[in-house]
Scaffold this motif. Structure first.
Motif, PDB file in Angstrom:
ATOM      1  N   HIS A 164      16.781 -26.017  48.752  1.00 23.70           N
ATOM      2  CA  HIS A 164      16.056 -26.899  47.832  1.00 23.70           C
ATOM      3  C   HIS A 164      15.341 -27.942  48.688  1.00 23.70           C
ATOM      4  O   HIS A 164      15.981 -28.709  49.417  1.00 23.70           O
ATOM      5  CB  HIS A 164      17.023 -27.575  46.858  1.00 23.70           C
ATOM      6  N   ALA A 165      14.012 -27.960  48.616  1.00 22.51           N
ATOM      7  CA  ALA A 165      13.211 -28.807  49.503  1.00 22.51           C
ATOM      8  C   ALA A 165      13.587 -30.287  49.426  1.00 22.51           C
ATOM      9  O   ALA A 165      13.709 -30.956  50.449  1.00 22.51           O
ATOM     10  CB  ALA A 165      11.728 -28.633  49.198  1.00 22.51           C
ATOM     11  N   GLY A 166      13.801 -30.815  48.233  1.00 25.57           N
ATOM     12  CA  GLY A 166      14.143 -32.222  48.072  1.00 25.57           C
ATOM     13  C   GLY A 166      15.479 -32.568  48.704  1.00 25.57           C
ATOM     14  O   GLY A 166      15.623 -33.580  49.396  1.00 25.57           O
ATOM     15  N   ALA A 167      16.472 -31.719  48.481  1.00 21.44           N
ATOM     16  CA  ALA A 167      17.795 -31.948  49.055  1.00 21.44           C
ATOM     17  C   ALA A 167      17.755 -31.783  50.574  1.00 21.44           C
ATOM     18  O   ALA A 167      18.355 -32.578  51.304  1.00 21.44           O
ATOM     19  CB  ALA A 167      18.811 -30.991  48.448  1.00 21.44           C
ATOM     20  N   VAL A 182      19.218 -41.721  51.841  1.00 23.41           N
ATOM     21  CA  VAL A 182      19.614 -40.332  51.583  1.00 23.41           C
ATOM     22  C   VAL A 182      20.213 -40.215  50.185  1.00 23.41           C
ATOM     23  O   VAL A 182      19.907 -39.276  49.443  1.00 23.41           O
ATOM     24  CB  VAL A 182      20.600 -39.836  52.659  1.00 23.41           C
ATOM     25  N   HIS A 183      21.033 -41.169  49.812  1.00 21.88           N
ATOM     26  CA  HIS A 183      21.640 -41.153  48.474  1.00 21.88           C
ATOM     27  C   HIS A 183      20.562 -41.187  47.394  1.00 21.88           C
ATOM     28  O   HIS A 183      20.619 -40.422  46.426  1.00 21.88           O
ATOM     29  CB  HIS A 183      22.599 -42.339  48.326  1.00 21.88           C
ATOM     30  N   ARG A 184      19.564 -42.065  47.561  1.00 22.59           N
ATOM     31  CA  ARG A 184      18.454 -42.123  46.594  1.00 22.59           C
ATOM     32  C   ARG A 184      17.723 -40.785  46.536  1.00 22.59           C
ATOM     33  O   ARG A 184      17.374 -40.300  45.459  1.00 22.59           O
ATOM     34  CB  ARG A 184      17.471 -43.236  46.972  1.00 22.59           C
ATOM     35  N   GLY A 185      17.478 -40.182  47.695  1.00 21.05           N
ATOM     36  CA  GLY A 185      16.780 -38.895  47.736  1.00 21.05           C
ATOM     37  C   GLY A 185      17.545 -37.788  47.045  1.00 21.05           C
ATOM     38  O   GLY A 185      16.965 -36.974  46.313  1.00 21.05           O
ATOM     39  N   LEU A 186      18.862 -37.748  47.261  1.00 19.92           N
ATOM     40  CA  LEU A 186      19.672 -36.715  46.616  1.00 19.92           C
ATOM     41  C   LEU A 186      19.765 -36.940  45.107  1.00 19.92           C
ATOM     42  O   LEU A 186      19.695 -35.987  44.331  1.00 19.92           O
ATOM     43  CB  LEU A 186      21.076 -36.680  47.235  1.00 19.92           C
ATOM     44  N   ALA A 196      16.263 -34.853  52.235  1.00 23.94           N
ATOM     45  CA  ALA A 196      17.200 -35.978  52.228  1.00 23.94           C
ATOM     46  C   ALA A 196      18.284 -35.776  53.282  1.00 23.94           C
ATOM     47  O   ALA A 196      18.626 -36.701  54.025  1.00 23.94           O
ATOM     48  CB  ALA A 196      17.821 -36.137  50.848  1.00 23.94           C
ATOM     49  N   LEU A 197      18.812 -34.575  53.378  1.00 26.34           N
ATOM     50  CA  LEU A 197      19.859 -34.305  54.365  1.00 26.34           C
ATOM     51  C   LEU A 197      19.333 -34.375  55.795  1.00 26.34           C
ATOM     52  O   LEU A 197      20.035 -34.808  56.707  1.00 26.34           O
ATOM     53  CB  LEU A 197      20.500 -32.941  54.100  1.00 26.34           C
ATOM     54  N   GLU A 198      18.104 -33.965  55.993  1.00 29.60           N
ATOM     55  CA  GLU A 198      17.507 -34.036  57.335  1.00 29.60           C
ATOM     56  C   GLU A 198      17.369 -35.481  57.786  1.00 29.60           C
ATOM     57  O   GLU A 198      17.443 -35.789  58.967  1.00 29.60           O
ATOM     58  CB  GLU A 198      16.154 -33.323  57.342  1.00 29.60           C
ATOM     59  N   ARG A 199      17.194 -36.377  56.842  1.00 28.28           N
ATOM     60  CA  ARG A 199      17.091 -37.811  57.153  1.00 28.28           C
ATOM     61  C   ARG A 199      18.371 -38.324  57.810  1.00 28.28           C
ATOM     62  O   ARG A 199      18.362 -39.304  58.545  1.00 28.28           O
ATOM     63  CB  ARG A 199      16.785 -38.575  55.854  1.00 28.28           C
ATOM     64  N   LEU A 200      19.501 -37.663  57.554  1.00 27.65           N
ATOM     65  CA  LEU A 200      20.763 -38.077  58.171  1.00 27.65           C
ATOM     66  C   LEU A 200      20.706 -38.034  59.695  1.00 27.65           C
ATOM     67  O   LEU A 200      21.442 -38.760  60.365  1.00 27.65           O
ATOM     68  CB  LEU A 200      21.919 -37.194  57.684  1.00 27.65           C
ATOM     69  N   ALA A 201      19.840 -37.208  60.253  1.00 31.45           N
ATOM     70  CA  ALA A 201      19.713 -37.123  61.708  1.00 31.45           C
ATOM     71  C   ALA A 201      19.274 -38.449  62.311  1.00 31.45           C
ATOM     72  O   ALA A 201      19.530 -38.718  63.487  1.00 31.45           O
ATOM     73  CB  ALA A 201      18.731 -36.016  62.095  1.00 31.45           C
ATOM     74  N   ASP A 202      18.647 -39.304  61.514  1.00 27.25           N
ATOM     75  CA  ASP A 202      18.181 -40.600  62.016  1.00 27.25           C
ATOM     76  C   ASP A 202      19.325 -41.497  62.466  1.00 27.25           C
ATOM     77  O   ASP A 202      19.146 -42.345  63.334  1.00 27.25           O
ATOM     78  CB  ASP A 202      17.343 -41.326  60.963  1.00 27.25           C
ATOM     79  N   VAL A 203      20.525 -41.318  61.894  1.00 30.50           N
ATOM     80  CA  VAL A 203      21.640 -42.187  62.292  1.00 30.50           C
ATOM     81  C   VAL A 203      22.127 -41.865  63.696  1.00 30.50           C
ATOM     82  O   VAL A 203      22.801 -42.685  64.317  1.00 30.50           O
ATOM     83  CB  VAL A 203      22.819 -42.150  61.292  1.00 30.50           C
ATOM     84  N   ASP A 204      21.792 -40.695  64.215  1.00 31.28           N
ATOM     85  CA  ASP A 204      22.211 -40.327  65.575  1.00 31.28           C
ATOM     86  C   ASP A 204      21.646 -41.277  66.624  1.00 31.28           C
ATOM     87  O   ASP A 204      22.179 -41.369  67.719  1.00 31.28           O
ATOM     88  CB  ASP A 204      21.777 -38.897  65.913  1.00 31.28           C
TER      89      ASP A 204
END
Length: 86
Positions: free
Chosen positions: A34-37, A62-66, A40-48
């Motif tokens: 699902h493109a939207g999900a 990410v929470h808002r996106g999901l 949002a999950l790919e954005r988690l890589a930013d915390v690295d």
């Protein structure tokens, strides 16, 4: 008295070296299809690459996106299964 110290042994007052900055955990993010999900999950890589105090902003984003992706699923056009009764 001449005692030999093994190679690599540290003096008691020496602390182990700490990493120079944030270290990626190396977690694998599996696409959902699902493109939207997935976005949002790919954005988690930013915390690295952020210190811990910068994680909250990313997690909230990410929470808002999901939530938005889930809301969009609920808002799809067409009859719902329970509305097809005769």
């Amino acid at each position: 008295m001449n005692e030999e110290v093994p190679a690599g042994a540290q003096e008691p007052d020496e602390a182990p070296a700490a990493p120079a900055g944030p270290v990626a955990l190396g977690l694998v993010r599996t696409p959902t299809g699902h493109a939207g999900a997935d976005a949002a999950l790919e954005r988690l890589a930013d915390v690295d690459h952020l210190p811990a105090d910068g994680h909250v902003e990313v997690y909230e984003d990410v929470h808002r996106g999901l939530r938005s992706a889930l809301t969009a699923l609920d808002a799809t056009e067409g009859p719902r299964p329970h509305e097809n009764r005769s």
